[in-house]
Write a protein that holds these residues in place. Structure first.
Motif, PDB file in Angstrom:
ATOM      1  N   UNK A 159     -10.344   5.167  14.274  1.00  0.00           N
ATOM      2  CA  UNK A 159     -10.205   3.789  13.819  1.00  0.00           C
ATOM      3  C   UNK A 159      -8.723   3.631  13.478  1.00  0.00           C
ATOM      4  N   UNK A 160      -7.973   3.070  14.412  1.00  0.00           N
ATOM      5  CA  UNK A 160      -6.514   3.112  14.302  1.00  0.00           C
ATOM      6  C   UNK A 160      -6.024   2.315  13.096  1.00  0.00           C
ATOM      7  N   UNK A 161      -6.553   1.120  12.917  1.00  0.00           N
ATOM      8  CA  UNK A 161      -6.127   0.330  11.758  1.00  0.00           C
ATOM      9  C   UNK A 161      -6.571   1.020  10.469  1.00  0.00           C
ATOM     10  N   UNK A 162      -7.780   1.549  10.468  1.00  0.00           N
ATOM     11  CA  UNK A 162      -8.265   2.278   9.294  1.00  0.00           C
ATOM     12  C   UNK A 162      -7.392   3.478   8.974  1.00  0.00           C
ATOM     13  N   UNK A 163      -6.907   4.152  10.000  1.00  0.00           N
ATOM     14  CA  UNK A 163      -5.996   5.277   9.771  1.00  0.00           C
ATOM     15  C   UNK A 163      -4.687   4.779   9.163  1.00  0.00           C
ATOM     16  N   UNK A 164      -4.212   3.636   9.647  1.00  0.00           N
ATOM     17  CA  UNK A 164      -3.012   3.047   9.059  1.00  0.00           C
ATOM     18  C   UNK A 164      -3.210   2.681   7.599  1.00  0.00           C
ATOM     19  N   UNK A 165      -4.423   2.230   7.272  1.00  0.00           N
ATOM     20  CA  UNK A 165      -4.722   1.936   5.863  1.00  0.00           C
ATOM     21  C   UNK A 165      -4.640   3.199   5.012  1.00  0.00           C
ATOM     22  N   UNK A 166      -5.109   4.305   5.553  1.00  0.00           N
ATOM     23  CA  UNK A 166      -5.027   5.570   4.806  1.00  0.00           C
ATOM     24  C   UNK A 166      -3.565   5.929   4.532  1.00  0.00           C
ATOM     25  N   UNK A 167      -2.695   5.639   5.487  1.00  0.00           N
ATOM     26  CA  UNK A 167      -1.265   5.900   5.302  1.00  0.00           C
ATOM     27  C   UNK A 167      -0.664   4.960   4.269  1.00  0.00           C
ATOM     28  N   UNK A 168      -1.250   3.772   4.108  1.00  0.00           N
ATOM     29  CA  UNK A 168      -0.741   2.779   3.160  1.00  0.00           C
ATOM     30  C   UNK A 168      -1.232   3.020   1.736  1.00  0.00           C
ATOM     31  N   UNK A 169      -2.434   3.545   1.602  1.00  0.00           N
ATOM     32  CA  UNK A 169      -3.072   3.616   0.290  1.00  0.00           C
ATOM     33  C   UNK A 169      -3.014   5.034  -0.290  1.00  0.00           C
ATOM     34  N   UNK A 170      -3.880   5.326  -1.255  1.00  0.00           N
ATOM     35  CA  UNK A 170      -3.879   6.621  -1.931  1.00  0.00           C
ATOM     36  C   UNK A 170      -4.759   7.596  -1.159  1.00  0.00           C
ATOM     37  N   UNK A 171      -4.173   8.686  -0.708  1.00  0.00           N
ATOM     38  CA  UNK A 171      -4.919   9.716  -0.007  1.00  0.00           C
ATOM     39  C   UNK A 171      -5.400  10.747  -1.035  1.00  0.00           C
ATOM     40  N   UNK A 172      -6.706  10.808  -1.249  1.00  0.00           N
ATOM     41  CA  UNK A 172      -7.255  11.738  -2.251  1.00  0.00           C
ATOM     42  C   UNK A 172      -8.035  12.875  -1.583  1.00  0.00           C
TER      43      UNK A 172
END
Length: 524
Positions: free
Chosen positions: A64-77
């Protein structure tokens, strides 16, 4: 203008160990392969590999390319190891943002915490005033604070939606939402603007290229407002730049809408199969099983749709001459959709796609082999949560967990992906997992070692397999005359280096249609 690529080992992936000395590229296509002496007279320029190793361009067959980009934008826990650490990280962010903002954390895996339990709703509410969402690593379960649930109108009296669970204890919300229930919040968050989507998409593509990926098969059209919104983002960030190739699956809820738009495909943005979720995931015990979970008697997971609904969706796809790609993890889910496929076959030459196909037995393997079906596997799934899945399924069922060799031995088309943001979309992580079936640093013989495959077969998942699964193996996935000049150029030879070093190998260049779209800098 023809460019000769040479100066390093070049694997064609046509057969085991086959290499060529040089590749001649013109207008984005491979026009010839062979020796330097035979091809150099036709070349107007030479691109030296500097001793690096060339492969056909690697493609992630499911993410999920956009979803992966969101992970790069937000907090990776994804790397937290205790509930206290999790809460401290989120509290810090909550204190930084205004009360009307959203804080999103992605990648929580409670099975790797010192005490494998989720925070309570009271603990979430105590972190701050902003809306809070924590996405479990499987993305089939979220934790939401009271403010986020109130935004979606979720109260103690709200019933669980079809295909989802609003968890309650003694009729009180816990903050846990599973499958369809979580979309009551995440599909409607106000910050999902076109600018937000474009930023996430751009971050994702840059990251994917750095892993040597030339393309990916993605499913993003139902999560970010009207489908035209993510489509426009893909047009601007991907298609216009012609530096990455995206094959878009179309969620069944927007399939007809997108079809009526009559959006045209190009080599950089293709519109593919209808996507349907059949069940949930093992993590939230929502994957649909024939028999109950060992650690939760009476719970067999859930089917998101009835058989009648599935038949209607598949028949709709067939009306438009389209194939169907299904998320199916549990054995009941897989068996259910295979029965639907059997009575509603695609057009001759087409392949439907079973994504994940995580729990099989001999009967399911026989059904798969007897149908025009390809399998989209995520080799990394055998790593992080295997111990928890073993506890949920028991040793006997776990013999059919995350198959690979069994599928290939039956002649099935199999492609490899990451399901990013679920896993890191580095194809070398997937190749390592497919060959060893263990986590990096471990020394055992693998989780379900009988399902291990060879290095060649593992690389093939991301080259030939990724092309076969969308019917493009006559133009993509190999280094041969007439194929697209998409190349993944790595610093090491995946077939000869120590297996433990594969995950550390870096991409030197990523090449799309003969153009270098990523080049490793010295400081990297």
């Amino acid at each position: 203008m023809a460019t000769l690529w040479t100066g390093g080992k070049i694997y064609t992936m046509a057969k085991v160990g086959e290499t060529v000395e040089a590749v001649l590229v013109e207008d984005g296509k491979i026009v010839a392969t062979g020796s330097v002496d035979s091809l150099s007279p036709q070349a107007t320029s030479i691109q030296y590999l500097q001793g690096n190793v060339m492969y056909p361009g690697f493609v992630d067959s499911h993410l999920h390319i956009i979803g992966y980009g969101e992970k790069l934008k937000h907090i990776d826990v994804s790397n937290v190891r205790s509930k206290e650490q999790l809460l401290a990280i989120i509290r810090e962010r909550m204190l930084e943002v205004p009360a009307d903002q959203w804080v999103i954390a992605i990648g929580l895996n409670e099975t790797q915490l010192e005490v494998p339990i989720f925070p309570t709703l009271a603990e979430l509410d105590a972190l701050g005033e902003a809306h809070l969402i924590i996405k479990r690593t499987c993305h089939h379960l979220i934790l939401a604070n009271s403010k986020a649930m109130a935004f979606a109108g979720i109260t103690n009296d709200t019933p669980s939606p079809e295909g989802g669970v609003i968890e309650k204890i003694d009729d009180q919300l816990t903050g846990v939402l599973k499958d369809a229930a979580l979309y009551m919040i995440v599909n409607h968050m106000p910050h999902i603007t076109l600018e937000y989507i474009e930023d996430a998409l751009e971050k994702a593509v840059i990251s994917l290229q750095s892993y040597g990926l030339v393309g990916g098969h993605s499913e993003d059209l139902s999560y970010y407002g009207p489908p035209i919104q993510p489509i426009n983002a893909f047009r601007k960030i991907v298609e216009a730049k012609q530096s990455f190739k995206v094959h878009l699956l179309q969620h069944h809820t927007v399939f007809k809408e997108v079809t009526k738009m009559e959006e045209t495909s190009s080599p950089y943005l293709e519109f593919g199969a209808m996507k349907i979720f059949i069940d949930g995931a093992f993590g939230g015990r929502t994957a649909a099983l024939r028999e109950p979970y060992c650690d939760e008697p009476g719970n067999c997971g859930m089917l998101v749709h009835s058989t009648e609904q599935l038949e209607q969706y598949v028949q709709l796809a067939r009306q438009y001459g389209q194939t169907v790609a299904v998320h199916a993890i549990g054995d009941l889910a897989i068996e259910t959709i295979l029965n639907v496929f059997a009575t509603n076959p695609p057009q001759k030459g087409q392949l439907d796609r079973v994504i994940h196909c995580s729990l099989v037995d001999e009967g399911i393997l026989e059904k798969l082999a007897g149908l025009p079906v390809a399998v989209d596997m995520q080799p990394q799934f055998v790593q992080g949560e295997y111990a928890a899945e073993l506890a949920r399924l028991g040793e006997e069922r776990a013999k059919g967990l995350h198959p690979l060799k069994s599928l290939l031995d039956r002649g099935l088309v199999v492609a490899g992906g990451s399901d990013a943001p679920i896993e890191v979309p580095n194809p070398l992580y997937g190749i390592y997992a497919a060959v060893t079936r263990r986590n990096l640093g471990e020394s055992h013989n693998g989780y379900g070692p009988e399902e291990k495959i060879s290095r060649f077969e593992a690389v093939r998942l991301y080259t030939v397999g990724a092309a076969q699964i969308i019917g493009q193996d006559d133009i993509r996935g190999k280094i041969e005359k007439g194929y697209t000049a998409d190349f993944t150029i790595l610093e090491e030879d995946l077939f000869t280096i120590d297996i433990e070093n594969i995950p550390q190998v870096k991409a030197a260049y990523t090449v799309v249609d003969g153009r270098i779209v990523y080049e490793k800098r010295c400081k990297e």
